[in-house]
Design an enzyme around this catalytic site. Structure first.
Site, mmCIF file in Angstrom:
data_model
loop_
_atom_site.group_PDB
_atom_site.id
_atom_site.type_symbol
_atom_site.label_atom_id
_atom_site.label_comp_id
_atom_site.label_asym_id
_atom_site.label_seq_id
_atom_site.Cartn_x
_atom_site.Cartn_y
_atom_site.Cartn_z
ATOM 1 N N PRO A 245 1.022 -1.110 -0.346
ATOM 2 C CG PRO A 245 -0.488 -0.846 2.196
ATOM 3 C CD PRO A 245 0.839 -1.570 1.625
ATOM 4 C CB CYS A 246 3.384 2.685 -2.372
ATOM 5 S SG CYS A 246 2.190 2.589 -3.814
#
Length: 282
Positions: A245-246
């Site tokens: 989850p950047c």
């Protein structure tokens, strides 16, 4: 959960709504005014928007507001636990046993994917058309068409492993993709990157849905507190959007920073997760 093809259409409406909301410079629009700008009837727009977002357009505007990232940073900042986020052990189970990952060896990465077979396919997703890529070990890529368009999105991903052989085979990836967006079943990831990048991506896996962290916190968690800029670059090179989850990484100031597949996608992801986190809390 609605069918992902329906969600992809609904996201297209939400994406247009984000653009309209931004044009108002922070002024909240009524349902009727927003629907009119979207050239839709209020009832139709309300139904589509609420089905995707889980809340009304009026409520969702608060989550989509540019300043909402600062609220997330204040209320849901996650301090990464080094003991849990480091180690490069080769495999790990996270997200309530939902996700399993392993990393490619540094030597194999250095060869640019030489001898690596990669299957790919396009899928509907809650955030627009998604390009999935995978090996026998798991998904190695999950990208979103965003602002690029499909040809450039594919070229962008393929350039990461220039010596690999790419074969269109969506059926081989469908179970993992369905699990990624439906949260049923297990997703396997094959993380292909340089050792520093994999450390950063592994740290991102420790950020819970509905929460955020900062590039500086990630740098500290991986034992390189001064490497904030390098961390930002590694975050931007994350090949597996959404699952790694950047989108949950923000600047220290609360600014969103960039997002490889376009800021509207990042904002929609953060807002989508925040709505669901608030529903669970409530």
């Amino acid at each position: 959960m609605t069918d992902t093809s329906d969600q992809a259409y609904h996201f297209a409406v939400v994406k247009r709504a984000i653009q309209v909301i931004d044009e108002t410079e922070g002024q909240q629009l009524s349902l009727e005014a927003l629907a009119a700008k979207m050239q839709m009837s209020p009832a139709h727009f309300q139904r589509i928007f609420s089905r995707w977002a889980g809340v009304s357009p009026k409520r969702y505007q608060q989550y989509l507001a540019l300043g909402h990232a600062k609220t997330l940073l204040r209320d849901r900042f996650t301090t990464l636990d080094t003991a849990n986020s480091l180690g490069l052990s080769g495999s790990g189970r996270l997200h309530d046993l939902f996700l399993k990952w392993e990393a490619m060896s540094p030597g194999a990465f250095a060869r640019g994917g030489d001898g690596l077979g990669v299957s790919y396919g396009w899928f509907a997703s809650p955030f627009g058309p998604a390009l999935a890529m995978g090996t026998d070990h798991g998904l190695c890529g999950l990208a979103f068409e965003g602002d690029m368009g499909k040809p450039e999105t594919f070229a962008d991903m393929a350039r990461r492993w220039p010596m690999a052989t790419f074969t269109e085979n969506p059926a081989a990836l469908a179970p993992w993709v369905d699990a990624a967006f439906g949260r049923t079943g297990e997703v396997r990831l094959h993380m292909i990157g340089a050792p520093f990048q994999i450390k950063v991506w592994e740290a991102l896996l420790s950020v819970p849905s509905g929460h955020v962290t900062t590039y500086g916190a990630i740098a500290g968690a991986i034992g390189s507190p001064k490497a904030v800029r390098a961390v930002g670059t590694a975050v931007g090179r994350n090949p597996v959007g959404w699952l790694i989850p950047c989108h949950r990484a923000l600047r220290k100031s609360g600014a969103l920073g960039g997002y490889h597949w376009g800021l509207p996608v990042k904002r929609a992801m953060l807002a989508w997760e925040a709505v669901r986190a608030d529903a669970v809390t409530a």
